[in-house]
Design a protein around this motif. Sequence first.
Motif, PDB file in Angstrom:
ATOM      1  N   GLY A   1       0.812  -1.209   0.000  1.00 29.85           N
ATOM      2  CA  GLY A   1       0.000   0.000   0.000  1.00 29.85           C
ATOM      3  C   GLY A   1       0.843   1.256   0.000  1.00 29.85           C
ATOM      4  O   GLY A   1       0.531   2.240  -0.696  1.00 29.85           O
ATOM      5  N   VAL A   2       1.927   1.256   0.768  1.00 31.38           N
ATOM      6  CA  VAL A   2       2.835   2.406   0.796  1.00 31.38           C
ATOM      7  C   VAL A   2       3.448   2.628  -0.582  1.00 31.38           C
ATOM      8  O   VAL A   2       3.566   3.777  -1.047  1.00 31.38           O
ATOM      9  N   ILE A   3       3.842   1.552  -1.240  1.00 27.91           N
ATOM     10  CA  ILE A   3       4.430   1.656  -2.581  1.00 27.91           C
ATOM     11  C   ILE A   3       3.439   2.296  -3.549  1.00 27.91           C
ATOM     12  O   ILE A   3       3.776   3.216  -4.303  1.00 27.91           O
ATOM     13  N   ILE A   4       2.200   1.813  -3.540  1.00 23.44           N
ATOM     14  CA  ILE A   4       1.187   2.357  -4.452  1.00 23.44           C
ATOM     15  C   ILE A   4       0.920   3.824  -4.143  1.00 23.44           C
ATOM     16  O   ILE A   4       0.670   4.629  -5.057  1.00 23.44           O
ATOM     17  N   SER A   5       0.999   4.203  -2.888  1.00 26.53           N
ATOM     18  CA  SER A   5       0.765   5.602  -2.505  1.00 26.53           C
ATOM     19  C   SER A   5       1.816   6.541  -3.091  1.00 26.53           C
ATOM     20  O   SER A   5       1.597   7.752  -3.166  1.00 26.53           O
ATOM     21  N   LYS A   6       2.955   6.002  -3.496  1.00 22.84           N
ATOM     22  CA  LYS A   6       4.026   6.813  -4.048  1.00 22.84           C
ATOM     23  C   LYS A   6       3.992   6.878  -5.574  1.00 22.84           C
ATOM     24  O   LYS A   6       4.893   7.448  -6.193  1.00 22.84           O
ATOM     25  N   PHE A   7       2.967   6.281  -6.195  1.00 18.89           N
ATOM     26  CA  PHE A   7       2.832   6.349  -7.649  1.00 18.89           C
ATOM     27  C   PHE A   7       2.636   7.796  -8.084  1.00 18.89           C
ATOM     28  O   PHE A   7       1.991   8.593  -7.383  1.00 18.89           O
ATOM     29  N   LYS A   8       3.142   8.122  -9.256  1.00 16.94           N
ATOM     30  CA  LYS A   8       2.960   9.464  -9.799  1.00 16.94           C
ATOM     31  C   LYS A   8       1.481   9.738 -10.064  1.00 16.94           C
ATOM     32  O   LYS A   8       1.012  10.863  -9.924  1.00 16.94           O
ATOM     33  N   SER A   9       0.751   8.700 -10.479  1.00 19.28           N
ATOM     34  CA  SER A   9      -0.692   8.828 -10.704  1.00 19.28           C
ATOM     35  C   SER A   9      -1.399   7.992  -9.648  1.00 19.28           C
ATOM     36  O   SER A   9      -1.812   6.855  -9.911  1.00 19.28           O
ATOM     37  N   TYR A  10      -1.524   8.546  -8.449  1.00 23.35           N
ATOM     38  CA  TYR A  10      -2.092   7.794  -7.332  1.00 23.35           C
ATOM     39  C   TYR A  10      -3.609   7.785  -7.409  1.00 23.35           C
ATOM     40  O   TYR A  10      -4.240   8.822  -7.641  1.00 23.35           O
ATOM     41  N   SER A  11      -4.197   6.593  -7.200  1.00 26.75           N
ATOM     42  CA  SER A  11      -5.657   6.452  -7.206  1.00 26.75           C
ATOM     43  C   SER A  11      -6.059   5.578  -6.020  1.00 26.75           C
ATOM     44  O   SER A  11      -5.642   4.418  -5.945  1.00 26.75           O
ATOM     45  N   PRO A  12      -6.872   6.107  -5.086  1.00 24.75           N
ATOM     46  CA  PRO A  12      -7.312   5.300  -3.936  1.00 24.75           C
ATOM     47  C   PRO A  12      -8.090   4.056  -4.352  1.00 24.75           C
ATOM     48  O   PRO A  12      -7.948   2.996  -3.730  1.00 24.75           O
ATOM     49  N   ILE A  13      -8.908   4.181  -5.409  1.00 25.23           N
ATOM     50  CA  ILE A  13      -9.692   3.026  -5.865  1.00 25.23           C
ATOM     51  C   ILE A  13      -8.758   1.937  -6.381  1.00 25.23           C
ATOM     52  O   ILE A  13      -8.918   0.756  -6.056  1.00 25.23           O
TER      53      ILE A  13
END
Length: 502
Positions: free
Chosen positions: A104-116
Amino acid sequence: MKRHPYLKNLDSFIAAIIGFIAIHIYTMYSGVGISPDSIMYASTAKSICAHGSLITFNGTPLVFFPVFYPFFLSVILFISRVDTITAAPVINGLLFAGVIFTSGVIISKFKSYSPIYKWLILIGIILSPGLLEIYTYLWSETLFILEIMLFVLAYYNYMQKHTMANLIIVSVLVAISCITRYAGVTLIGAGGLMLLLDNQLVIRKKIAHVLIFGFISISLLIGNLILNRLSTGLSTGTREPAVTPLSKNLYYSGNVMCDWMGLPQSAYPYSILIVCALLLFLVAIIVWRACTGKINSIENIVIMFAAFYGIFIPVLASVSRFETLNSRLLSPMFVCLLIGLTCWVPDILRGVKLKKQIVFAIPFVLLMLFSEYSIAMTDYQRYDDENDYGVPGYSDDDWNKSQFVPFLKSHKNIYKAGVPIYTDADEAVYFFTGSTSKLLPHRYFKNTVDQFFGVKHYYLIWFNNLNNPELIGLQDIVKREKLQLLYQFPEGGVYEYMGNSK
């Protein structure tokens, strides 16, 4: 309004708790699954804690597996004073929670972050039959997968400033992963390629960082191999040449990926096409981003590892012989594969208007939900089975409710002193009785087979419900030697041989 840093990954923390509970539910009936590898790890951990030595249950040094996972278990054993197998459900639950949280932390650092998108991926990780299998057994993959996710975060931190301190942290983490699983060398390959493709490093600095990374990353593994060589004369134990061609290994890999995606077995004939398409897609993304100067992102670290591991393992299995490629062997790439194959979706959606985002997002969300529903049904069926019989292995009801096991436990002194005891499962004898025995020789090693048939007096503990075609079997023995049956049960028997060859 900007969220407090502690609340930024609250959703990841909640998902991690759900993952921990899932492992508790699956191991509630009979504990974690125990395989021969599990007994090897647990016995070595006990030996490290008690004597500071890397001796396994059969009295030989640990060579076939690297040292860090048993060392990790020994530290927990030393601190908690709780038997490793008893503590395993909690250990595995925490490790699985760690994998979910770091994902989850990794995904939160995406340039195009999407909660869904983040929640769809976290649900996919929690429901993954492959990961639920891994984390319901006492296996080193449980720790190795967490190390992979920590590597992704550590390498991302290094990419932000390219400092020597961050490079050393990454290198040490990779070095530890290499002595957790020998497959940790894939992290060396993935990290090294990311360094070479890094467009923010000048050539001189890049060369220095590649050399430092390579030297530190391989150091502990070399030390482990030297220790093995000095202990037994073998660096990684007895390894045989592969008998399975690359095409077959790709087929097995494709079967696993079909299962991961929730596809029916009717998709197996297309397994080679599926796995090649997935891996080529990952490689194409890396090449495109490298050519467009967009290589320095956390998404690319994930993609690089998934591609490198997915190619490396089938190739290795075509050179060195080990068990048929299965979900366990490929599981370290699952999270990175799942993220790598889908991380481009938020990028595309960010570049279009809201109405088009909704139109494009609906098919992706529906596809993910359909796949997750399919694997959830697989999870439920597995839970239904294991709630009745336990996780398959030495802790399930086939063993717990057998007549043979209680007999072996209560009759440890039926053997004459000095007479060797052979068996088709030395780890089972140790697990159930605490006694040591000798494993029957592998049929492919003529010298050890001849040595066995040269023994004039021995006992044989034979388990009927085990089938290891690589060992000489009961039928092979009775063709050459006259065994006397001492005790017989539905699950096996105890035999004695006293030199009266047939």
